[in-house]
Design a protein around this motif. Structure first.
Motif, short mmCIF file in Angstrom:
data_model
loop_
_atom_site.label_atom_id
_atom_site.label_comp_id
_atom_site.label_asym_id
_atom_site.label_seq_id
_atom_site.Cartn_x
_atom_site.Cartn_y
_atom_site.Cartn_z
N ASP A 11 1.50 25.00 7.93
CA ASP A 11 -0.61 24.94 8.87
C ASP A 11 -1.40 25.23 8.22
OD1 ASP A 11 0.72 23.12 10.53
OD2 ASP A 11 1.36 24.53 11.94
N CYS A 12 -0.75 25.60 6.64
CA CYS A 12 -1.81 26.69 5.83
C CYS A 12 -2.98 24.70 4.58
CB CYS A 12 -0.93 27.04 5.32
SG CYS A 12 -1.96 28.14 3.79
N ALA A 13 -3.85 25.25 5.13
CA ALA A 13 -4.86 23.80 4.39
C ALA A 13 -4.61 24.44 2.97
CB ALA A 13 -6.46 23.54 5.11
N CYS A 15 -2.69 26.62 1.17
CA CYS A 15 -1.18 25.82 0.83
C CYS A 15 -1.11 24.56 0.54
CB CYS A 15 -0.23 26.02 1.49
SG CYS A 15 -0.37 28.23 2.63
N ALA A 16 -0.99 23.86 1.30
CA ALA A 16 -1.19 21.90 1.10
C ALA A 16 -2.13 22.04 -0.42
CB ALA A 16 -1.97 21.68 2.08
N GLN A 17 -3.54 22.86 -0.60
CA GLN A 17 -4.10 21.60 -1.74
C GLN A 17 -3.37 22.58 -2.95
OE1 GLN A 17 -7.79 24.13 0.04
NE2 GLN A 17 -8.90 22.29 -0.68
N VAL A 18 -2.85 24.11 -2.67
CA VAL A 18 -2.37 24.33 -4.18
C VAL A 18 -0.89 23.08 -4.36
CG1 VAL A 18 -1.29 25.86 -5.14
CG2 VAL A 18 -2.86 26.60 -3.51
N SER A 19 -0.25 22.95 -3.10
CA SER A 19 0.69 22.22 -3.94
C SER A 19 0.54 20.40 -4.26
CB SER A 19 1.34 21.62 -2.80
OG SER A 19 2.06 23.08 -1.83
N ALA A 20 -0.40 19.51 -3.97
CA ALA A 20 -1.05 19.00 -3.94
C ALA A 20 -1.98 19.09 -5.62
CB ALA A 20 -2.61 18.78 -3.29
N TYR A 21 -2.67 20.30 -6.08
CA TYR A 21 -3.31 20.47 -7.27
C TYR A 21 -1.77 19.94 -8.24
CZ TYR A 21 -6.43 22.46 -10.76
OH TYR A 21 -6.75 22.21 -12.11
N LYS A 45 5.84 41.31 -3.41
CA LYS A 45 4.28 41.96 -3.13
C LYS A 45 3.24 40.56 -2.92
CE LYS A 45 5.53 46.01 -5.65
NZ LYS A 45 5.21 46.27 -7.03
N VAL A 46 4.18 39.95 -2.31
CA VAL A 46 2.76 38.65 -1.74
C VAL A 46 2.81 39.29 -0.17
CG1 VAL A 46 2.89 36.63 -0.20
CG2 VAL A 46 4.53 37.11 -2.57
N ARG A 47 1.35 39.27 -0.11
CA ARG A 47 0.63 39.38 0.94
C ARG A 47 0.10 38.62 1.48
NH1 ARG A 47 -0.30 44.15 -2.11
NH2 ARG A 47 1.30 46.08 -1.14
N THR A 48 -0.17 37.42 0.96
CA THR A 48 -1.02 36.13 0.99
C THR A 48 -0.27 35.25 1.65
OG1 THR A 48 -3.50 34.76 2.07
CG2 THR A 48 -2.74 36.58 -0.01
N VAL A 49 -0.91 34.17 1.23
CA VAL A 49 -0.61 32.31 1.18
C VAL A 49 -1.89 31.47 1.06
CG1 VAL A 49 1.91 33.25 1.60
CG2 VAL A 49 -0.14 31.97 3.76
N PRO A 50 -1.54 30.87 0.14
CA PRO A 50 -1.20 30.98 -0.26
C PRO A 50 -1.02 31.67 -1.80
CG PRO A 50 -2.92 29.32 -1.06
CD PRO A 50 -2.59 29.78 -0.07
N THR A 51 0.19 32.29 -2.39
CA THR A 51 0.41 32.82 -3.72
C THR A 51 1.52 32.07 -4.60
OG1 THR A 51 0.12 34.75 -2.75
CG2 THR A 51 1.01 35.10 -4.65
N VAL A 52 1.16 31.99 -5.57
CA VAL A 52 1.70 31.23 -7.15
C VAL A 52 1.84 32.21 -8.27
CG1 VAL A 52 1.84 30.31 -8.73
CG2 VAL A 52 0.33 29.11 -6.54
N ILE A 53 3.63 32.51 -8.61
CA ILE A 53 3.54 33.89 -9.31
C ILE A 53 4.39 32.83 -10.32
CG2 ILE A 53 5.38 35.28 -9.50
CD1 ILE A 53 3.73 36.24 -7.29
N VAL A 54 4.19 33.42 -11.55
CA VAL A 54 4.72 32.72 -12.47
C VAL A 54 5.86 33.61 -13.06
CG1 VAL A 54 4.41 31.32 -14.86
CG2 VAL A 54 2.67 31.15 -13.19
N LEU A 55 6.59 33.45 -13.67
CA LEU A 55 7.77 34.43 -14.15
C LEU A 55 8.08 34.38 -15.76
CD1 LEU A 55 10.32 34.98 -10.60
CD2 LEU A 55 8.55 36.07 -11.72
N ARG A 63 0.20 35.86 -11.53
CA ARG A 63 -0.37 35.54 -10.18
C ARG A 63 -1.29 34.30 -9.60
NH1 ARG A 63 2.16 38.82 -6.02
NH2 ARG A 63 3.36 40.54 -7.62
N ILE A 64 -0.97 33.82 -9.08
CA ILE A 64 -2.80 33.03 -8.31
C ILE A 64 -2.65 33.29 -6.71
CG2 ILE A 64 -3.87 30.78 -8.43
CD1 ILE A 64 -2.18 30.76 -11.00
N ILE A 65 -4.25 33.75 -6.09
CA ILE A 65 -3.85 34.41 -5.04
C ILE A 65 -4.35 33.06 -4.17
CG2 ILE A 65 -4.23 35.69 -2.75
CD1 ILE A 65 -3.09 38.29 -4.69
N GLY A 66 -4.69 31.82 -3.04
CA GLY A 66 -5.11 31.02 -2.94
C GLY A 66 -5.28 30.08 -3.77
N PHE A 67 -6.38 29.05 -3.29
CA PHE A 67 -6.78 27.95 -4.15
C PHE A 67 -7.77 28.36 -5.16
CE2 PHE A 67 -8.52 24.04 -4.25
CZ PHE A 67 -7.42 23.41 -5.66
#
Length: 77
Positions: A11-13, A15-21, A45-55, A63-67
Motif C-alpha cells: 500500500d505504498c504508492a 513504491c508501486a511507481q518505482v516498480s512500474a518504472y 540503513k534503510v529508513r524510508t520506502v521506497p529505497t533502491v540500493i545498487v550493489l 542509493r535512490i530514495i523515493g520515486f
C-alpha cells in the motif's frame, strides 16, 4: 554485474511507481519489505520506502530514495 534491491511496503504508492518504472526499463531487482526483514533494513540503513540500493561486489554503489526517474535512469546504464 550489479545487484539491485528495492525496499518497499504494501500500500505504498511511490513504491508501486518505482516498480512500474523499473519494470518498464527491463531492470531486474529484488523486492524486500523492511518490516518483514528488519535485519536487512538495518544492514543497508534503510529508513524510508521506497529505497533502491545498487550493489556491486556487496558494496553500495548507489542509493535512490523515493520515486526519482532521473536517478533511476542512471542505474539502467
Amino acid at each position: 554485474m550489479a545487484r539491485i534491491i528495492k525496499f518497499e511496503k504494501n500500500d505504498c504508492a511511490p513504491c508501486a511507481q518505482v516498480s512500474a518504472y523499473l519494470d518498464s526499463k527491463g531492470i531486474a531487482y529484488e523486492t524486500i519489505n523492511p518490516f518483514d526483514e528488519p535485519e536487512l533494513a538495518v544492514k543497508f540503513k534503510v529508513r524510508t520506502v521506497p529505497t533502491v540500493i545498487v550493489l556491486e561486489n556487496d558494496e553500495i554503489k548507489n542509493r535512490i530514495i523515493g520515486f526519482n526517474p532521473v536517478e533511476l535512469d542512471q542505474i539502467a546504464l
